[in-house]
Design a protein around this motif. Structure first.
Motif, PDB file in Angstrom:
ATOM      1  N   LYS A  95      21.992  99.999  94.143  1.00 36.32           N
ATOM      2  CA  LYS A  95      21.997 101.193  93.289  1.00 36.32           C
ATOM      3  C   LYS A  95      22.782 100.962  92.005  1.00 36.32           C
ATOM      4  CE  LYS A  95      21.488 104.500  97.036  1.00 36.32           C
ATOM      5  NZ  LYS A  95      22.133 105.566  97.817  1.00 36.32           N
ATOM      6  N   GLY A  96      23.639  99.934  92.000  1.00 35.79           N
ATOM      7  CA  GLY A  96      24.449  99.638  90.822  1.00 35.79           C
ATOM      8  C   GLY A  96      25.637 100.555  90.669  1.00 35.79           C
ATOM      9  N   THR A  97      26.294 100.899  91.796  1.00 33.05           N
ATOM     10  CA  THR A  97      27.413 101.837  91.743  1.00 33.05           C
ATOM     11  C   THR A  97      28.676 101.261  92.383  1.00 33.05           C
ATOM     12  OG1 THR A  97      26.786 102.887  93.840  1.00 33.05           O
ATOM     13  CG2 THR A  97      25.885 103.856  91.811  1.00 33.05           C
ATOM     14  N   LEU A  98      29.808 101.792  91.931  1.00 32.35           N
ATOM     15  CA  LEU A  98      31.116 101.464  92.490  1.00 32.35           C
ATOM     16  C   LEU A  98      31.779 102.774  92.886  1.00 32.35           C
ATOM     17  CD1 LEU A  98      33.354  99.328  93.037  1.00 32.35           C
ATOM     18  CD2 LEU A  98      34.198  99.804  90.725  1.00 32.35           C
ATOM     19  N   SER A  99      32.260 102.845  94.125  1.00 31.70           N
ATOM     20  CA  SER A  99      32.892 104.055  94.665  1.00 31.70           C
ATOM     21  C   SER A  99      34.147 103.665  95.434  1.00 31.70           C
ATOM     22  CB  SER A  99      31.928 104.784  95.614  1.00 31.70           C
ATOM     23  OG  SER A  99      30.691 105.022  95.003  1.00 31.70           O
ATOM     24  N   PHE A 100      34.930 104.680  95.784  1.00 35.16           N
ATOM     25  CA  PHE A 100      36.161 104.460  96.528  1.00 35.16           C
ATOM     26  C   PHE A 100      36.280 105.502  97.633  1.00 35.16           C
ATOM     27  CE2 PHE A 100      36.699 102.768  92.316  1.00 35.16           C
ATOM     28  CZ  PHE A 100      37.324 101.555  92.525  1.00 35.16           C
ATOM     29  N   MET A 101      37.118 105.188  98.613  1.00 33.39           N
ATOM     30  CA  MET A 101      37.313 106.070  99.762  1.00 33.39           C
ATOM     31  C   MET A 101      38.715 105.858 100.319  1.00 33.39           C
ATOM     32  SD  MET A 101      35.001 106.038 103.180  1.00 33.39           S
ATOM     33  CE  MET A 101      35.406 107.040 104.584  1.00 33.39           C
ATOM     34  N   ALA A 102      39.347 106.944 100.759  1.00 30.40           N
ATOM     35  CA  ALA A 102      40.658 106.847 101.408  1.00 30.40           C
ATOM     36  C   ALA A 102      40.834 108.023 102.352  1.00 30.40           C
ATOM     37  CB  ALA A 102      41.777 106.851 100.369  1.00 30.40           C
ATOM     38  N   ASN A 103      41.572 107.805 103.413  1.00 33.76           N
ATOM     39  CA  ASN A 103      41.865 108.855 104.398  1.00 33.76           C
ATOM     40  C   ASN A 103      40.601 109.556 104.892  1.00 33.76           C
ATOM     41  OD1 ASN A 103      44.601 108.330 104.123  1.00 33.76           O
ATOM     42  ND2 ASN A 103      44.911 109.932 102.608  1.00 33.76           N
ATOM     43  N   GLY A 104      39.511 108.804 105.011  1.00 34.40           N
ATOM     44  CA  GLY A 104      38.261 109.382 105.485  1.00 34.40           C
ATOM     45  C   GLY A 104      37.535 110.224 104.454  1.00 34.40           C
ATOM     46  N   ILE A 105      38.002 110.240 103.208  1.00 33.34           N
ATOM     47  CA  ILE A 105      37.378 111.029 102.141  1.00 33.34           C
ATOM     48  C   ILE A 105      36.661 110.076 101.188  1.00 33.34           C
ATOM     49  CG2 ILE A 105      37.752 112.622 100.220  1.00 33.34           C
ATOM     50  CD1 ILE A 105      40.415 113.397 101.639  1.00 33.34           C
ATOM     51  N   TYR A 106      35.352 110.292 101.028  1.00 28.70           N
ATOM     52  CA  TYR A 106      34.564 109.538 100.063  1.00 28.70           C
ATOM     53  C   TYR A 106      34.693 110.245  98.719  1.00 28.70           C
ATOM     54  CZ  TYR A 106      30.461 107.713  97.660  1.00 28.70           C
ATOM     55  OH  TYR A 106      29.617 107.149  96.743  1.00 28.70           O
ATOM     56  N   PHE A 107      35.098 109.526  97.674  1.00 25.77           N
ATOM     57  CA  PHE A 107      35.385 110.123  96.375  1.00 25.77           C
ATOM     58  C   PHE A 107      34.174 110.227  95.458  1.00 25.77           C
ATOM     59  CE2 PHE A 107      39.807 108.156  96.980  1.00 25.77           C
ATOM     60  CZ  PHE A 107      40.223 109.246  97.713  1.00 25.77           C
ATOM     61  N   GLY A 108      33.064 109.680  95.858  1.00 25.30           N
ATOM     62  CA  GLY A 108      31.878 109.697  95.011  1.00 25.30           C
ATOM     63  C   GLY A 108      31.852 108.508  94.074  1.00 25.30           C
ATOM     64  N   VAL A 109      30.794 108.433  93.287  1.00 21.86           N
ATOM     65  CA  VAL A 109      30.580 107.303  92.387  1.00 21.86           C
ATOM     66  C   VAL A 109      31.575 107.351  91.234  1.00 21.86           C
ATOM     67  CG1 VAL A 109      28.942 106.241  90.789  1.00 21.86           C
ATOM     68  CG2 VAL A 109      28.149 107.085  93.011  1.00 21.86           C
ATOM     69  N   ALA A 110      32.260 106.239  91.037  1.00 22.21           N
ATOM     70  CA  ALA A 110      33.183 106.094  89.909  1.00 22.21           C
ATOM     71  C   ALA A 110      32.449 105.486  88.711  1.00 22.21           C
ATOM     72  CB  ALA A 110      34.368 105.217  90.298  1.00 22.21           C
ATOM     73  N   PHE A 111      31.615 104.488  88.967  1.00 21.88           N
ATOM     74  CA  PHE A 111      30.864 103.803  87.917  1.00 21.88           C
ATOM     75  C   PHE A 111      29.435 103.570  88.383  1.00 21.88           C
ATOM     76  CE2 PHE A 111      35.256 102.401  87.276  1.00 21.88           C
ATOM     77  CZ  PHE A 111      35.428 102.676  85.926  1.00 21.88           C
ATOM     78  N   ASP A 112      28.518 103.606  87.427  1.00 23.65           N
ATOM     79  CA  ASP A 112      27.133 103.238  87.722  1.00 23.65           C
ATOM     80  C   ASP A 112      26.657 102.271  86.642  1.00 23.65           C
ATOM     81  OD1 ASP A 112      26.700 104.876  85.522  1.00 23.65           O
ATOM     82  OD2 ASP A 112      25.720 106.452  86.655  1.00 23.65           O
ATOM     83  N   GLY A 113      25.392 101.852  86.725  1.00 23.39           N
ATOM     84  CA  GLY A 113      24.862 100.904  85.738  1.00 23.39           C
ATOM     85  C   GLY A 113      25.283  99.470  85.976  1.00 23.39           C
ATOM     86  N   LEU A 114      25.623  99.126  87.222  1.00 20.42           N
ATOM     87  CA  LEU A 114      26.137  97.786  87.525  1.00 20.42           C
ATOM     88  C   LEU A 114      25.068  96.813  88.031  1.00 20.42           C
ATOM     89  CD1 LEU A 114      29.438  98.883  89.316  1.00 20.42           C
ATOM     90  CD2 LEU A 114      29.086  98.356  86.893  1.00 20.42           C
ATOM     91  N   ARG A 115      23.841  97.263  88.178  1.00 20.23           N
ATOM     92  CA  ARG A 115      22.770  96.382  88.667  1.00 20.23           C
ATOM     93  C   ARG A 115      22.525  95.234  87.704  1.00 20.23           C
ATOM     94  NH1 ARG A 115      17.553  99.433  90.574  1.00 20.23           N
ATOM     95  NH2 ARG A 115      17.124  97.342  91.276  1.00 20.23           N
TER      96      ARG A 115
END
Length: 166
Positions: free
Chosen positions: A111-131
């Motif tokens: 999908k070309g995305t970078l995301s993060f997660m902590a404490n069981g919480i997904y923070f959503g897409v931080a960056f896209d366009g990485l393909r």
């Protein structure tokens, strides 16, 4: 892989993973104790062309077109030396989030995305366009004596749910 940064005054160092990713979803855990983070604590991805050392205390990750990073202390995203937004946005709003000592990076090259997660919480897409790029895990450090661990969890295809065991 654990990196130990020797004290070096007025300098910035990055640690980059050995394997670059071009497809599939990849997840790795970052272990970085809060007291060892310093002023430029940035986690993200970079091409093999991104710089790994500089004089002065600065954000190398996110400083060029070759890297994308999340400053986990300031809760800001950076790419091409531009602050691209506050992160994470929990419940749709920017929030002050104290990132725990261990958290996850999720790179979806399909999908070309970078995301993060902590404490069981997904923070959503931080960056896209990485393909179409080959990207490596990277962290930005300035704090002497800090230890940062990057632990690869695994990979999967984008259409398969990833379960993170915390």
């Amino acid at each position: 892989m654990t990196m130990y940064r020797h004290p070096a005054s007025d300098s910035t160092d990055c640690i980059r993973g050995k394997t670059g990713f071009t497809r599939n979803v990849h997840v790795w855990e970052i272990g970085w104790k809060k007291p060892q983070r310093g002023t430029h604590t940035i986690v993200g991805v970079a091409t093999s062309s991104a710089p790994l050392h500089a004089r002065g205390y600065k954000a190398l990750v996110g400083n060029s077109s070759e890297s994308w990073g999340w400053d986990v202390v300031k809760n800001k995203l950076y790419h091409k030396s531009i602050h691209t937004g506050s992160y994470p946005k929990i419940n749709g709003s920017p929030s002050i989030f104290i990132v725990p000592d261990k958290f996850f990076v999720i790179l979806d090259m399909d999908k070309g995305t970078l995301s993060f997660m902590a404490n069981g919480i997904y923070f959503g897409v931080a960056f896209d366009g990485l393909r179409g790029k080959t990207l490596y895990p990277i962290v930005n450090t300035v704090w002497g004596h800090c230890e940062v661990t990057m632990k690869y969890i695994g990979s999967s295809k984008s259409d398969i749910f990833i379960e993170l065991k915390m």
